[in-house]
Design a protein around this motif. Structure first.
Motif, mmCIF file in Angstrom:
data_model
loop_
_atom_site.group_PDB
_atom_site.id
_atom_site.type_symbol
_atom_site.label_atom_id
_atom_site.label_comp_id
_atom_site.label_asym_id
_atom_site.label_seq_id
_atom_site.Cartn_x
_atom_site.Cartn_y
_atom_site.Cartn_z
ATOM 1 N N HIS A 24 2.606 7.944 13.744
ATOM 2 C CA HIS A 24 4.035 7.807 14.080
ATOM 3 C C HIS A 24 4.112 7.402 15.529
ATOM 4 O O HIS A 24 3.349 7.880 16.377
ATOM 5 N N GLU A 25 5.005 6.430 15.799
ATOM 6 C CA GLU A 25 5.133 5.936 17.169
ATOM 7 C C GLU A 25 6.498 5.320 17.398
ATOM 8 O O GLU A 25 7.224 5.033 16.445
ATOM 9 N N ALA A 26 6.820 5.117 18.676
ATOM 10 C CA ALA A 26 8.113 4.537 19.056
ATOM 11 C C ALA A 26 8.119 3.043 18.758
ATOM 12 O O ALA A 26 7.070 2.397 18.738
ATOM 13 N N LEU A 27 9.309 2.523 18.514
ATOM 14 C CA LEU A 27 9.464 1.087 18.278
ATOM 15 C C LEU A 27 9.877 0.433 19.593
ATOM 16 O O LEU A 27 11.032 0.518 19.980
ATOM 17 N N ASN A 28 8.931 -0.208 20.253
ATOM 18 C CA ASN A 28 9.284 -0.825 21.527
ATOM 19 C C ASN A 28 9.333 -2.346 21.464
ATOM 20 O O ASN A 28 9.620 -2.999 22.441
ATOM 21 N N THR A 29 9.051 -2.931 20.294
ATOM 22 C CA THR A 29 9.199 -4.383 20.122
ATOM 23 C C THR A 29 9.824 -4.658 18.764
ATOM 24 O O THR A 29 9.753 -3.838 17.853
ATOM 25 N N ASN A 30 10.411 -5.842 18.634
ATOM 26 C CA ASN A 30 11.027 -6.222 17.356
ATOM 27 C C ASN A 30 9.993 -6.376 16.250
ATOM 28 O O ASN A 30 10.288 -6.157 15.083
ATOM 29 N N ARG A 31 8.781 -6.769 16.590
ATOM 30 C CA ARG A 31 7.736 -6.941 15.566
ATOM 31 C C ARG A 31 7.410 -5.613 14.892
ATOM 32 O O ARG A 31 7.078 -5.582 13.725
ATOM 33 N N LYS A 32 7.504 -4.533 15.617
ATOM 34 C CA LYS A 32 7.174 -3.221 15.043
ATOM 35 C C LYS A 32 8.248 -2.726 14.081
ATOM 36 O O LYS A 32 7.974 -1.906 13.227
ATOM 37 N N HIS A 33 9.477 -3.223 14.199
ATOM 38 C CA HIS A 33 10.558 -2.779 13.308
ATOM 39 C C HIS A 33 10.218 -3.052 11.852
ATOM 40 O O HIS A 33 10.495 -2.244 10.983
ATOM 41 N N GLU A 34 9.606 -4.202 11.558
ATOM 42 C CA GLU A 34 9.229 -4.534 10.184
ATOM 43 C C GLU A 34 8.044 -3.707 9.712
ATOM 44 O O GLU A 34 7.929 -3.395 8.538
ATOM 45 N N LYS A 35 7.158 -3.360 10.622
ATOM 46 C CA LYS A 35 5.943 -2.633 10.243
ATOM 47 C C LYS A 35 6.220 -1.214 9.778
ATOM 48 O O LYS A 35 5.392 -0.618 9.108
ATOM 49 N N VAL A 36 7.354 -0.663 10.143
ATOM 50 C CA VAL A 36 7.642 0.726 9.776
ATOM 51 C C VAL A 36 8.610 0.838 8.597
ATOM 52 O O VAL A 36 9.123 1.914 8.311
ATOM 53 N N LEU A 37 8.860 -0.270 7.897
ATOM 54 C CA LEU A 37 9.737 -0.246 6.736
ATOM 55 C C LEU A 37 8.964 0.198 5.502
ATOM 56 O O LEU A 37 7.825 -0.229 5.269
ATOM 57 N N TRP A 38 9.592 1.043 4.694
ATOM 58 C CA TRP A 38 8.995 1.550 3.457
ATOM 59 C C TRP A 38 9.936 1.306 2.285
ATOM 60 O O TRP A 38 11.142 1.512 2.407
ATOM 61 N N LYS A 51 0.854 -1.186 0.000
ATOM 62 C CA LYS A 51 0.000 0.000 0.000
ATOM 63 C C LYS A 51 0.890 1.236 0.000
ATOM 64 O O LYS A 51 1.948 1.244 0.620
ATOM 65 N N TYR A 52 0.427 2.264 -0.685
ATOM 66 C CA TYR A 52 1.193 3.492 -0.840
ATOM 67 C C TYR A 52 0.717 4.561 0.137
ATOM 68 O O TYR A 52 -0.480 4.644 0.445
ATOM 69 N N LEU A 53 1.651 5.384 0.580
ATOM 70 C CA LEU A 53 1.319 6.551 1.379
ATOM 71 C C LEU A 53 0.691 7.580 0.448
ATOM 72 O O LEU A 53 1.301 7.958 -0.553
ATOM 73 N N VAL A 54 -0.535 8.006 0.743
ATOM 74 C CA VAL A 54 -1.227 8.954 -0.134
ATOM 75 C C VAL A 54 -1.687 10.177 0.651
ATOM 76 O O VAL A 54 -1.989 10.113 1.832
ATOM 77 N N PRO A 111 2.403 2.628 8.948
ATOM 78 C CA PRO A 111 1.106 2.335 8.352
ATOM 79 C C PRO A 111 0.345 1.381 9.276
ATOM 80 O O PRO A 111 0.936 0.473 9.852
ATOM 81 N N ASN A 112 -0.942 1.612 9.425
ATOM 82 C CA ASN A 112 -1.750 0.763 10.298
ATOM 83 C C ASN A 112 -2.755 -0.038 9.482
ATOM 84 O O ASN A 112 -3.156 0.359 8.404
ATOM 85 N N GLY A 113 -3.177 -1.149 10.055
ATOM 86 C CA GLY A 113 -4.201 -1.989 9.440
ATOM 87 C C GLY A 113 -5.214 -2.387 10.495
ATOM 88 O O GLY A 113 -5.168 -1.921 11.623
ATOM 89 N N GLY A 114 -6.123 -3.241 10.109
ATOM 90 C CA GLY A 114 -7.132 -3.711 11.057
ATOM 91 C C GLY A 114 -8.480 -3.064 10.812
ATOM 92 O O GLY A 114 -8.767 -2.558 9.727
ATOM 93 N N LEU A 115 -9.274 -3.064 11.852
ATOM 94 C CA LEU A 115 -10.620 -2.503 11.749
ATOM 95 C C LEU A 115 -10.592 -0.983 11.842
ATOM 96 O O LEU A 115 -9.661 -0.411 12.404
ATOM 97 N N PRO A 116 -11.628 -0.317 11.309
ATOM 98 C CA PRO A 116 -11.711 1.145 11.491
ATOM 99 C C PRO A 116 -11.716 1.475 12.973
ATOM 100 O O PRO A 116 -12.258 0.702 13.758
ATOM 101 N N PRO A 117 -11.121 2.562 13.393
ATOM 102 C CA PRO A 117 -10.539 3.647 12.599
ATOM 103 C C PRO A 117 -9.094 3.406 12.186
ATOM 104 O O PRO A 117 -8.496 4.255 11.541
ATOM 105 N N TRP A 118 -8.522 2.237 12.540
ATOM 106 C CA TRP A 118 -7.121 1.977 12.230
ATOM 107 C C TRP A 118 -6.879 1.689 10.752
ATOM 108 O O TRP A 118 -5.809 2.000 10.241
#
Length: 194
Positions: free
Chosen positions: A129-143, A18-21, A116-123
């Motif tokens: 933008h948020e801090a990376l406090n777990t290793n799982r989040k490191h992949e989620k913020v890659l562009w 998905k693209y940032l728009v 980028p967020n996913g899931g149910l609305p409103p997400w």
């Protein structure tokens, strides 16, 4: 930062393709699978005096901005919007590109990362933008960076540009033999002097 050095404009694609728009309300940002639209193109501007900071300007002339406003009260993520360039040198529109292989994490002035967020609305399709406090989040913020338009290359002067005279050979060929021999003798004198 080097992924942006030659880019005049880019598209940012997350791991879910998905693209940032930039939304047409000229305030919100979102995600979309349509990367061919103009709203997915971001103009790259480098911050003067800083080698590690850049700004991303939308097709509406607004800048990708990290706010201090919670996306949802009581939740970690903060809003990301399209904003005007602040009059004072306030770095809310400045991002640092932290390279990870062929991808980047965009780090805000707050030390948080564009997510980028996913899931149910409103997400769903929201961007925070948020801090990376777990290793799982490191992949989620890659562009992934897709270059739309390259920056024109600047001609760098070399020593030969200033030391040796340049002659137009087509001019020499089209004129008489005597003019050519005069220029060749002048070139020889120049080389003897240097």
């Amino acid at each position: 930062m080097e992924l942006f050095q030659r880019a005049d404009s880019v598209r940012l694609r997350n791991r879910k393709d998905k693209y940032l728009v930039a939304m047409d309300d000229k305030e919100c940002v979102s995600q979309s699978r349509k990367g061919s639209n103009e709203d997915s193109i971001w103009k790259v501007e480098f911050v003067e005096g800083r080698q590690d900071a850049l700004r991303l300007r939308s097709c509406y002339g607004k800048y990708l901005t990290a706010t201090n406003t919670p996306f949802i009260p009581g939740v970690a993520g903060k809003k990301v919007i399209q904003g005007d360039l602040p009059e004072k040198n306030y770095p809310s529109v400045e991002w640092e590109a932290v390279r990870d292989g062929f991808q980047v994490r965009l780090k805000s002035f707050w030390g948080t990362y564009l997510r980028p967020n996913g899931g149910l609305p409103p997400w769903r399709n929201s961007v925070t933008h948020e801090a990376l406090n777990t290793n799982r989040k490191h992949e989620k913020v890659l562009w992934d960076i897709e270059v739309v338009e390259k920056r024109p290359k600047l001609h760098r002067r070399t020593k030969s540009d200033s030391t040796f005279p340049r002659f137009d050979l087509t001019f020499i060929r089209s004129n008489s033999h005597s003019m050519a021999s005069t220029l060749v003798s002048q070139l020889g004198e120049h080389q003897e002097i240097s």
